[in-house]
Design a protein around this motif. Sequence first.
Motif, PDB file in Angstrom:
ATOM      1  N   ASP A 221      22.846 -28.281  48.041  1.00  0.00           N
ATOM      2  CA  ASP A 221      21.462 -28.139  47.129  1.00  0.00           C
ATOM      3  C   ASP A 221      20.727 -28.730  48.224  1.00  0.00           C
ATOM      4  O   ASP A 221      19.024 -28.327  47.910  1.00  0.00           O
ATOM      5  CB  ASP A 221      21.787 -28.793  45.845  1.00  0.00           C
ATOM      6  N   GLN A 222      20.716 -29.052  48.834  1.00  0.00           N
ATOM      7  CA  GLN A 222      19.743 -29.452  50.325  1.00  0.00           C
ATOM      8  C   GLN A 222      19.292 -28.713  51.231  1.00  0.00           C
ATOM      9  O   GLN A 222      20.449 -27.722  52.286  1.00  0.00           O
ATOM     10  CB  GLN A 222      20.354 -30.443  51.066  1.00  0.00           C
ATOM     11  N   LYS A 223      17.917 -28.272  51.251  1.00  0.00           N
ATOM     12  CA  LYS A 223      17.348 -27.213  52.294  1.00  0.00           C
ATOM     13  C   LYS A 223      16.797 -26.825  53.345  1.00  0.00           C
ATOM     14  O   LYS A 223      16.268 -26.162  53.972  1.00  0.00           O
ATOM     15  CB  LYS A 223      17.075 -25.967  50.987  1.00  0.00           C
ATOM     16  N   GLN A 224      16.221 -28.617  52.875  1.00  0.00           N
ATOM     17  CA  GLN A 224      15.755 -28.844  54.022  1.00  0.00           C
ATOM     18  C   GLN A 224      16.157 -30.406  54.761  1.00  0.00           C
ATOM     19  O   GLN A 224      16.819 -31.024  54.003  1.00  0.00           O
ATOM     20  CB  GLN A 224      14.299 -29.302  53.917  1.00  0.00           C
ATOM     21  N   PHE A 225      16.111 -30.595  56.173  1.00  0.00           N
ATOM     22  CA  PHE A 225      15.872 -31.862  56.643  1.00  0.00           C
ATOM     23  C   PHE A 225      14.645 -32.386  56.675  1.00  0.00           C
ATOM     24  O   PHE A 225      14.157 -32.215  57.864  1.00  0.00           O
ATOM     25  CB  PHE A 225      16.802 -31.422  58.376  1.00  0.00           C
ATOM     26  N   TRP A 254      13.091 -28.719  66.903  1.00  0.00           N
ATOM     27  CA  TRP A 254      14.523 -28.899  66.471  1.00  0.00           C
ATOM     28  C   TRP A 254      14.683 -27.675  65.372  1.00  0.00           C
ATOM     29  O   TRP A 254      15.332 -27.600  64.777  1.00  0.00           O
ATOM     30  CB  TRP A 254      14.241 -30.256  65.880  1.00  0.00           C
ATOM     31  N   SER A 255      13.400 -26.943  65.064  1.00  0.00           N
ATOM     32  CA  SER A 255      13.612 -25.833  63.912  1.00  0.00           C
ATOM     33  C   SER A 255      14.524 -24.921  64.650  1.00  0.00           C
ATOM     34  O   SER A 255      15.071 -24.535  63.134  1.00  0.00           O
ATOM     35  CB  SER A 255      11.803 -25.620  63.920  1.00  0.00           C
ATOM     36  N   PRO A 256      14.493 -24.719  65.514  1.00  0.00           N
ATOM     37  CA  PRO A 256      15.658 -23.030  65.731  1.00  0.00           C
ATOM     38  C   PRO A 256      17.230 -24.012  65.275  1.00  0.00           C
ATOM     39  O   PRO A 256      18.010 -23.035  64.677  1.00  0.00           O
ATOM     40  CB  PRO A 256      15.553 -22.933  67.063  1.00  0.00           C
ATOM     41  N   VAL A 257      17.492 -25.074  65.051  1.00  0.00           N
ATOM     42  CA  VAL A 257      18.688 -25.787  65.304  1.00  0.00           C
ATOM     43  C   VAL A 257      19.075 -26.111  64.088  1.00  0.00           C
ATOM     44  O   VAL A 257      20.341 -25.587  63.547  1.00  0.00           O
ATOM     45  CB  VAL A 257      19.040 -27.645  65.600  1.00  0.00           C
ATOM     46  N   ALA A 261      21.561 -23.462  60.252  1.00  0.00           N
ATOM     47  CA  ALA A 261      22.213 -23.660  59.744  1.00  0.00           C
ATOM     48  C   ALA A 261      22.140 -23.530  58.449  1.00  0.00           C
ATOM     49  O   ALA A 261      22.601 -24.038  57.042  1.00  0.00           O
ATOM     50  CB  ALA A 261      22.471 -25.340  59.463  1.00  0.00           C
ATOM     51  N   GLY A 262      21.261 -22.404  57.951  1.00  0.00           N
ATOM     52  CA  GLY A 262      20.569 -22.223  57.227  1.00  0.00           C
ATOM     53  C   GLY A 262      19.601 -22.756  56.226  1.00  0.00           C
ATOM     54  O   GLY A 262      19.626 -22.658  55.437  1.00  0.00           O
ATOM     55  N   MET A 263      19.387 -24.017  56.838  1.00  0.00           N
ATOM     56  CA  MET A 263      18.285 -24.911  56.605  1.00  0.00           C
ATOM     57  C   MET A 263      16.518 -24.814  57.034  1.00  0.00           C
ATOM     58  O   MET A 263      16.568 -24.232  58.206  1.00  0.00           O
ATOM     59  CB  MET A 263      18.392 -26.095  56.769  1.00  0.00           C
ATOM     60  N   GLU A 264      15.705 -25.651  57.060  1.00  0.00           N
ATOM     61  CA  GLU A 264      13.923 -25.652  57.225  1.00  0.00           C
ATOM     62  C   GLU A 264      13.599 -27.411  57.479  1.00  0.00           C
ATOM     63  O   GLU A 264      14.661 -28.467  57.005  1.00  0.00           O
ATOM     64  CB  GLU A 264      13.346 -25.649  56.707  1.00  0.00           C
ATOM     65  N   PHE A 265      13.594 -27.391  59.180  1.00  0.00           N
ATOM     66  CA  PHE A 265      13.133 -28.893  59.759  1.00  0.00           C
ATOM     67  C   PHE A 265      11.909 -29.262  59.341  1.00  0.00           C
ATOM     68  O   PHE A 265      11.111 -28.416  59.501  1.00  0.00           O
ATOM     69  CB  PHE A 265      13.718 -29.043  61.262  1.00  0.00           C
ATOM     70  N   VAL A 266      11.680 -30.302  58.813  1.00  0.00           N
ATOM     71  CA  VAL A 266      10.145 -30.174  58.108  1.00  0.00           C
ATOM     72  C   VAL A 266       9.508 -31.407  58.735  1.00  0.00           C
ATOM     73  O   VAL A 266      10.803 -32.700  58.743  1.00  0.00           O
ATOM     74  CB  VAL A 266       9.896 -30.316  56.696  1.00  0.00           C
ATOM     75  N   ASP A 296      15.030 -37.833  54.896  1.00  0.00           N
ATOM     76  CA  ASP A 296      16.344 -38.105  56.132  1.00  0.00           C
ATOM     77  C   ASP A 296      16.362 -38.602  56.880  1.00  0.00           C
ATOM     78  O   ASP A 296      17.397 -40.066  57.272  1.00  0.00           O
ATOM     79  CB  ASP A 296      16.945 -36.757  55.615  1.00  0.00           C
ATOM     80  N   VAL A 297      15.814 -39.221  58.115  1.00  0.00           N
ATOM     81  CA  VAL A 297      14.700 -40.072  59.282  1.00  0.00           C
ATOM     82  C   VAL A 297      13.717 -40.269  59.409  1.00  0.00           C
ATOM     83  O   VAL A 297      13.135 -39.452  58.678  1.00  0.00           O
ATOM     84  CB  VAL A 297      15.374 -39.408  60.449  1.00  0.00           C
ATOM     85  N   VAL A 298      13.484 -41.009  59.592  1.00  0.00           N
ATOM     86  CA  VAL A 298      11.793 -42.031  59.785  1.00  0.00           C
ATOM     87  C   VAL A 298      11.747 -42.554  60.962  1.00  0.00           C
ATOM     88  O   VAL A 298      12.429 -43.594  61.543  1.00  0.00           O
ATOM     89  CB  VAL A 298      11.763 -43.199  58.826  1.00  0.00           C
ATOM     90  N   HIS A 299      10.427 -41.713  61.348  1.00  0.00           N
ATOM     91  CA  HIS A 299       9.925 -42.176  62.156  1.00  0.00           C
ATOM     92  C   HIS A 299       8.673 -43.850  62.912  1.00  0.00           C
ATOM     93  O   HIS A 299       7.804 -42.832  61.351  1.00  0.00           O
ATOM     94  CB  HIS A 299       9.268 -41.698  63.926  1.00  0.00           C
ATOM     95  N   TYR A 300       8.456 -44.595  63.365  1.00  0.00           N
ATOM     96  CA  TYR A 300       7.243 -45.963  62.978  1.00  0.00           C
ATOM     97  C   TYR A 300       6.274 -45.626  64.538  1.00  0.00           C
ATOM     98  O   TYR A 300       7.390 -45.413  65.034  1.00  0.00           O
ATOM     99  CB  TYR A 300       7.746 -46.923  62.426  1.00  0.00           C
ATOM    100  N   SER A 301       5.231 -45.685  64.337  1.00  0.00           N
ATOM    101  CA  SER A 301       4.235 -45.992  65.534  1.00  0.00           C
ATOM    102  C   SER A 301       3.491 -46.917  65.349  1.00  0.00           C
ATOM    103  O   SER A 301       2.610 -46.033  64.957  1.00  0.00           O
ATOM    104  CB  SER A 301       4.507 -44.685  66.685  1.00  0.00           C
ATOM    105  N   TRP A 302       2.877 -47.892  65.525  1.00  0.00           N
ATOM    106  CA  TRP A 302       2.667 -49.366  65.285  1.00  0.00           C
ATOM    107  C   TRP A 302       1.591 -50.071  66.421  1.00  0.00           C
ATOM    108  O   TRP A 302       1.464 -50.711  66.680  1.00  0.00           O
ATOM    109  CB  TRP A 302       1.511 -50.075  64.251  1.00  0.00           C
ATOM    110  N   THR A 303       2.081 -49.281  68.077  1.00  0.00           N
ATOM    111  CA  THR A 303       2.064 -49.858  69.140  1.00  0.00           C
ATOM    112  C   THR A 303       0.829 -51.000  69.771  1.00  0.00           C
ATOM    113  O   THR A 303       0.500 -51.555  69.919  1.00  0.00           O
ATOM    114  CB  THR A 303       2.499 -48.968  70.509  1.00  0.00           C
ATOM    115  N   TYR A 304      -0.101 -50.193  69.649  1.00  0.00           N
ATOM    116  CA  TYR A 304      -1.668 -50.977  70.178  1.00  0.00           C
ATOM    117  C   TYR A 304      -2.388 -51.859  68.687  1.00  0.00           C
ATOM    118  O   TYR A 304      -3.431 -51.932  68.891  1.00  0.00           O
ATOM    119  CB  TYR A 304      -2.251 -49.542  69.982  1.00  0.00           C
TER     120      TYR A 304
END
Length: 367
Positions: A221-225, A254-257, A261-266, A296-304
């Motif tokens: 039932d998961q259609k998006q990563f 990453w969308s083609p990967v 798999a039958g899913m959408e990368f967002v 599913d995964v979190v990215h973070y950037s506050w360097t400055y």
Amino acid sequence: FFFSHNKPLVLRTMTMTMDKPHTSHRNLPHATMARRLGEDDEYGLEPEDGEHHSLIELSSGEGRRASRQSGAAAASSSSNGSSSSMCRLITVLFLLALAGVYHLGLQEGKNDVRSEGGGEGVEKEKKPWHKNILGQKTGGGGDDKEDSAVASKGSFTLQHLKATREEAKKIVTQLEEYYSSKEQAVEMLMTPWLVSWDFAPGNQRANKMIDTMARALVTDDQKQFLMGGIGSSVMAGHDNCHYDSYPTQMERFWSPVWKAAGMEFVFQNGGEGGGCGDSYANQHYCVKQNISPDVDVVHYSWTYFEGGNAHPDQEDLIRWLQMLPKQPPLNIFNTGYLPPPNHAYVELAKYYPKYGFSAFYMKGGFF
């Protein structure tokens, strides 16, 4: 003497003995006679009206009041006894009902166990997870049909797996060509992490990332990563074309990967300008409002804005992410150099490997 209020016991004794067989008390002392003839009270030999009152007592006002008080006390005693009996009855019925509910619950639990175990209380044999996903055959002619039937139930088939793998190989080839060689690609993309990615068996950090992606692939039932990014203008893409911004490049890359798999990368962009009032010190408290709670995964950037001292806030973010449904791994994108080995950032990465945490330092790949 007969009408003396000081001698009511004698009159009572005389009135009571009229209905009894004649007994001579002539030779008995007065106290002995009174004791002997008063034994009807002690042993329950009461008159018909249930009370002992002399004629003199009843003829006087005090005697009548005493009679009424005695009657009221008897009625009160009877009422109290009735209430006490009713309380005991209610208590017993409540305990019986409680015991019945308890045994009914036990019986229902046993029935549930039997139904889940095939009706005989025996747990069904569990099939390997890969058989449910890919329908791989493990030998034994009787299992082949069952494998095919199970494989047809899942949306992620063996064909999807092969197609996904082919698209992933295309990305590796593209990166090696972009950085001129495989060695240079590894130097630029794998070396600058606080702790190097090691995909050998048993590595907790790598296992968390593998588990995160595998679960997304095989969950029907998961259609998006979903990958979510929070941070300042670097994450938001300020002073850059939208097409070339970090989140947009990730989607395009990453969308083609995931499509194979039958899913959408967002990629959900929760970046903001550093002058808006929020910062690395408070944005992580609203991570599930800035990006989806189902990320599913979190990215973070506050360097400055961190000044090299944001490890307490980064640790807070790691912990807050564990309260989300999928407990997403956190990867930090830092635009600076790698810190020294004894820095608090390095210790943080060593302390939270099972949550998939690490940080990438962009300039670390150049020097």
